[in-house]
Design a protein around this motif. Sequence first.
Motif, PDB file in Angstrom:
ATOM      1  N   GLN A   1       0.848  -1.202   0.000  1.00  0.00           N
ATOM      2  CA  GLN A   1       0.000   0.000   0.000  1.00  0.00           C
ATOM      3  C   GLN A   1       0.868   1.229   0.000  1.00  0.00           C
ATOM      4  O   GLN A   1       1.857   1.285   0.740  1.00  0.00           O
ATOM      5  CB  GLN A   1      -0.917   0.001   1.240  1.00  0.00           C
TER       6      GLN A   1
ATOM      7  N   TYR B   1      -3.931  -0.989   5.538  1.00  0.00           N
ATOM      8  CA  TYR B   1      -4.582  -0.257   6.628  1.00  0.00           C
ATOM      9  C   TYR B   1      -5.620  -1.133   7.308  1.00  0.00           C
ATOM     10  O   TYR B   1      -6.396  -1.838   6.639  1.00  0.00           O
ATOM     11  CB  TYR B   1      -5.255   0.988   6.039  1.00  0.00           C
TER      12      TYR B   1
ATOM     13  N   ARG C   1       1.841  14.714  12.909  1.00  0.00           N
ATOM     14  CA  ARG C   1       1.045  13.485  12.776  1.00  0.00           C
ATOM     15  C   ARG C   1       1.783  12.375  13.513  1.00  0.00           C
ATOM     16  O   ARG C   1       2.959  12.148  13.259  1.00  0.00           O
ATOM     17  CB  ARG C   1       0.876  13.100  11.304  1.00  0.00           C
TER      18      ARG C   1
ATOM     19  N   GLU D   1      -5.277  -0.039  14.726  1.00  0.00           N
ATOM     20  CA  GLU D   1      -4.544   1.205  14.958  1.00  0.00           C
ATOM     21  C   GLU D   1      -4.225   1.399  16.435  1.00  0.00           C
ATOM     22  O   GLU D   1      -5.059   1.114  17.313  1.00  0.00           O
ATOM     23  CB  GLU D   1      -5.353   2.409  14.454  1.00  0.00           C
TER      24      GLU D   1
ATOM     25  N   HIS E   1       5.504   5.766  14.614  1.00  0.00           N
ATOM     26  CA  HIS E   1       5.986   6.700  13.580  1.00  0.00           C
ATOM     27  C   HIS E   1       5.203   7.998  13.633  1.00  0.00           C
ATOM     28  O   HIS E   1       3.980   8.005  13.861  1.00  0.00           O
ATOM     29  CB  HIS E   1       5.855   6.080  12.190  1.00  0.00           C
ATOM     30  N   GLY E   2       5.936   9.078  13.411  1.00  0.00           N
ATOM     31  CA  GLY E   2       5.286  10.385  13.310  1.00  0.00           C
ATOM     32  C   GLY E   2       6.228  11.376  12.657  1.00  0.00           C
ATOM     33  O   GLY E   2       7.394  11.076  12.416  1.00  0.00           O
ATOM     34  N   PHE E   3       5.686  12.543  12.335  1.00  0.00           N
ATOM     35  CA  PHE E   3       6.541  13.607  11.782  1.00  0.00           C
ATOM     36  C   PHE E   3       5.902  14.956  12.030  1.00  0.00           C
ATOM     37  O   PHE E   3       4.678  15.056  12.242  1.00  0.00           O
ATOM     38  CB  PHE E   3       6.791  13.394  10.273  1.00  0.00           C
TER      39      PHE E   3
ATOM     40  N   LYS F   1       7.440   0.822   6.942  1.00  0.00           N
ATOM     41  CA  LYS F   1       7.157   2.006   6.107  1.00  0.00           C
ATOM     42  C   LYS F   1       8.443   2.541   5.497  1.00  0.00           C
ATOM     43  O   LYS F   1       9.432   2.746   6.204  1.00  0.00           O
ATOM     44  CB  LYS F   1       6.493   3.103   6.958  1.00  0.00           C
TER      45      LYS F   1
ATOM     46  N   ASN G   1       0.785   5.396   0.555  1.00  0.00           N
ATOM     47  CA  ASN G   1      -0.006   6.482   1.152  1.00  0.00           C
ATOM     48  C   ASN G   1       0.623   7.815   0.828  1.00  0.00           C
ATOM     49  O   ASN G   1       1.835   7.906   0.612  1.00  0.00           O
ATOM     50  CB  ASN G   1      -0.061   6.329   2.681  1.00  0.00           C
TER      51      ASN G   1
ATOM     52  N   LYS H   1      -7.892  13.261  17.191  1.00  0.00           N
ATOM     53  CA  LYS H   1      -7.600  11.835  17.420  1.00  0.00           C
ATOM     54  C   LYS H   1      -6.236  11.682  18.089  1.00  0.00           C
ATOM     55  O   LYS H   1      -6.082  10.927  19.059  1.00  0.00           O
ATOM     56  CB  LYS H   1      -7.622  11.074  16.092  1.00  0.00           C
ATOM     57  N   ASP H   2      -5.246  12.411  17.602  1.00  0.00           N
ATOM     58  CA  ASP H   2      -3.888  12.228  18.140  1.00  0.00           C
ATOM     59  C   ASP H   2      -3.735  12.810  19.540  1.00  0.00           C
ATOM     60  O   ASP H   2      -2.946  12.323  20.342  1.00  0.00           O
ATOM     61  CB  ASP H   2      -2.850  12.836  17.189  1.00  0.00           C
TER      62      ASP H   2
ATOM     63  N   HIS I   1       2.045   6.942  15.467  1.00  0.00           N
ATOM     64  CA  HIS I   1       1.082   5.904  15.091  1.00  0.00           C
ATOM     65  C   HIS I   1       1.766   4.571  14.815  1.00  0.00           C
ATOM     66  O   HIS I   1       2.933   4.529  14.413  1.00  0.00           O
ATOM     67  CB  HIS I   1       0.326   6.320  13.821  1.00  0.00           C
TER      68      HIS I   1
ATOM     69  N   TYR J   1       4.604   7.444   1.417  1.00  0.00           N
ATOM     70  CA  TYR J   1       5.250   6.267   1.980  1.00  0.00           C
ATOM     71  C   TYR J   1       4.596   4.962   1.518  1.00  0.00           C
ATOM     72  O   TYR J   1       3.410   4.914   1.234  1.00  0.00           O
ATOM     73  CB  TYR J   1       5.281   6.317   3.512  1.00  0.00           C
TER      74      TYR J   1
HETATM   75  C1  LIG Z   1      -3.569   5.755   7.621  1.00  0.00           C
HETATM   76  C2  LIG Z   1      -4.815   5.644   6.796  1.00  0.00           C
HETATM   77  C3  LIG Z   1      -5.892   6.482   7.005  1.00  0.00           C
HETATM   78  N1  LIG Z   1      -7.015   6.358   6.227  1.00  0.00           N
HETATM   79  C4  LIG Z   1      -8.111   7.294   6.474  1.00  0.00           C
HETATM   80  C5  LIG Z   1      -8.631   7.286   7.896  1.00  0.00           C
HETATM   81  C6  LIG Z   1      -9.017   8.722   8.140  1.00  0.00           C
HETATM   82  O1  LIG Z   1     -10.373   8.935   7.787  1.00  0.00           O
HETATM   83  C7  LIG Z   1      -8.131   9.536   7.190  1.00  0.00           C
HETATM   84  C8  LIG Z   1      -6.993  10.245   7.892  1.00  0.00           C
HETATM   85  O2  LIG Z   1      -6.335   9.267   8.676  1.00  0.00           O
HETATM   86  P1  LIG Z   1      -5.327   9.702   9.790  1.00  0.00           P
HETATM   87  O3  LIG Z   1      -5.806  10.953  10.482  1.00  0.00           O
HETATM   88  O4  LIG Z   1      -5.026   8.483  10.634  1.00  0.00           O
HETATM   89  O5  LIG Z   1      -4.027  10.093   8.906  1.00  0.00           O
HETATM   90  P2  LIG Z   1      -2.564  10.342   9.519  1.00  0.00           P
HETATM   91  O6  LIG Z   1      -2.625  11.101  10.800  1.00  0.00           O
HETATM   92  O7  LIG Z   1      -1.745  10.885   8.417  1.00  0.00           O
HETATM   93  O8  LIG Z   1      -2.066   8.869   9.868  1.00  0.00           O
HETATM   94  C9  LIG Z   1      -0.826   8.374   9.419  1.00  0.00           C
HETATM   95  O9  LIG Z   1       0.145   9.122  10.085  1.00  0.00           O
HETATM   96  C10 LIG Z   1       1.310   8.500  10.548  1.00  0.00           C
HETATM   97  C11 LIG Z   1       2.470   9.439  10.329  1.00  0.00           C
HETATM   98  C12 LIG Z   1       1.599   7.140  10.077  1.00  0.00           C
HETATM   99  O10 LIG Z   1       2.733   6.674  10.075  1.00  0.00           O
HETATM  100  C13 LIG Z   1       0.474   6.267   9.719  1.00  0.00           C
HETATM  101  O11 LIG Z   1       0.731   5.660   8.463  1.00  0.00           O
HETATM  102  C14 LIG Z   1      -0.849   6.889   9.681  1.00  0.00           C
HETATM  103  O12 LIG Z   1      -1.438   6.646  10.940  1.00  0.00           O
HETATM  104  O13 LIG Z   1      -7.606   8.590   6.245  1.00  0.00           O
HETATM  105  C15 LIG Z   1      -7.122   5.421   5.229  1.00  0.00           C
HETATM  106  O14 LIG Z   1      -8.155   5.331   4.539  1.00  0.00           O
HETATM  107  N2  LIG Z   1      -6.062   4.568   5.014  1.00  0.00           N
HETATM  108  C16 LIG Z   1      -4.911   4.634   5.758  1.00  0.00           C
HETATM  109  O15 LIG Z   1      -3.966   3.845   5.508  1.00  0.00           O
END
Ligand SMILES: Cc1cn([C@H]2C[C@H](O)[C@@H](COP(=O)(O)OP(=O)(O)O[C@H]3O[C@H](C)C(=O)[C@H](O)[C@H]3O)O2)c(=O)[nH]c1=O
Length: 181
Positions: free
Chosen positions: A46, A136, A58, A141, A118-120, A71, A48, A165-166, A61, A130
């Motif tokens: 996958q 997913y 972010r 999670e 992982h985060g940034f 990743k 992203n 969420k975070d 996670h 990535y």
């Molecule tokens: C991760 C992911 C999210 N989603 C949907 C779920 C939520 O409705 C929306 C935003 O998700 P989220 O707020 O979790 O996105 P990030 O905060 O960028 O999350 C990522 O951020 C950190 C840095 C990571 O390393 C992870 O890969 C991942 O958790 O996308 C999907 O449909 N597929 C996915 O693989």
Amino acid sequence: MQVRETAISGLIELIPRVFEDERGHFFESYNKTLFTSLGLPMEFVQDNQSFSVKGVLRGLHMQNAPFAQGKLVRVITGQVLDVAVDLRPDSPTFGQYETFLLDAKLANMAYIPEGFGHGFVALADSVFSYKCTNVYNKAAESGIIWNDPDLNIDWGITNPIVSEKDIELKTLREVFPDVVV
Ligand SMILES: Cc1cn([C@H]2C[C@H](O)[C@@H](COP(=O)(O)OP(=O)(O)O[C@H]3O[C@H](C)C(=O)[C@H](O)[C@H]3O)O2)c(=O)[nH]c1=O
């Protein structure tokens, strides 16, 4: 492709060869044959991509087994401070982290193994891209709050923009009550 190992087993930085000319530049961001020859035979299933305005943080996670994700992370535009935390309970470096300044101009990447948080933080408006070794799975999670007192990560920023969420993520001790920190 240069490979820089870190103090944490399996966590590496990769710096591709960038070909520049009067038009701009070219580099291979992924090559299975090359990665396998470098001891990186993992299968990615996958891709992203996210866009973050400057100041967004972010993470941290992860996905729990059997949906843990390795990743291969990089920045397409902008610059981020990327953080990978060893959350493998049996690892001698549990709770230790490494940072990577990922910059679109450097084209550098990091491979973050399964079992890591992982985060940034975006140091500029940034497109983050990535590849993941697992798909997913929302139910799998998990994560650790970005300013966990035991991890004490230096993000280089005091008031990041963090999602609701975070903000609710738990501490290291809450997520790993049986691991000595
Ligand atoms: C991760 C992911 C999210 N989603 C949907 C779920 C939520 O409705 C929306 C935003 O998700 P989220 O707020 O979790 O996105 P990030 O905060 O960028 O999350 C990522 O951020 C950190 C840095 C990571 O390393 C992870 O890969 C991942 O958790 O996308 C999907 O449909 N597929 C996915 O693989």
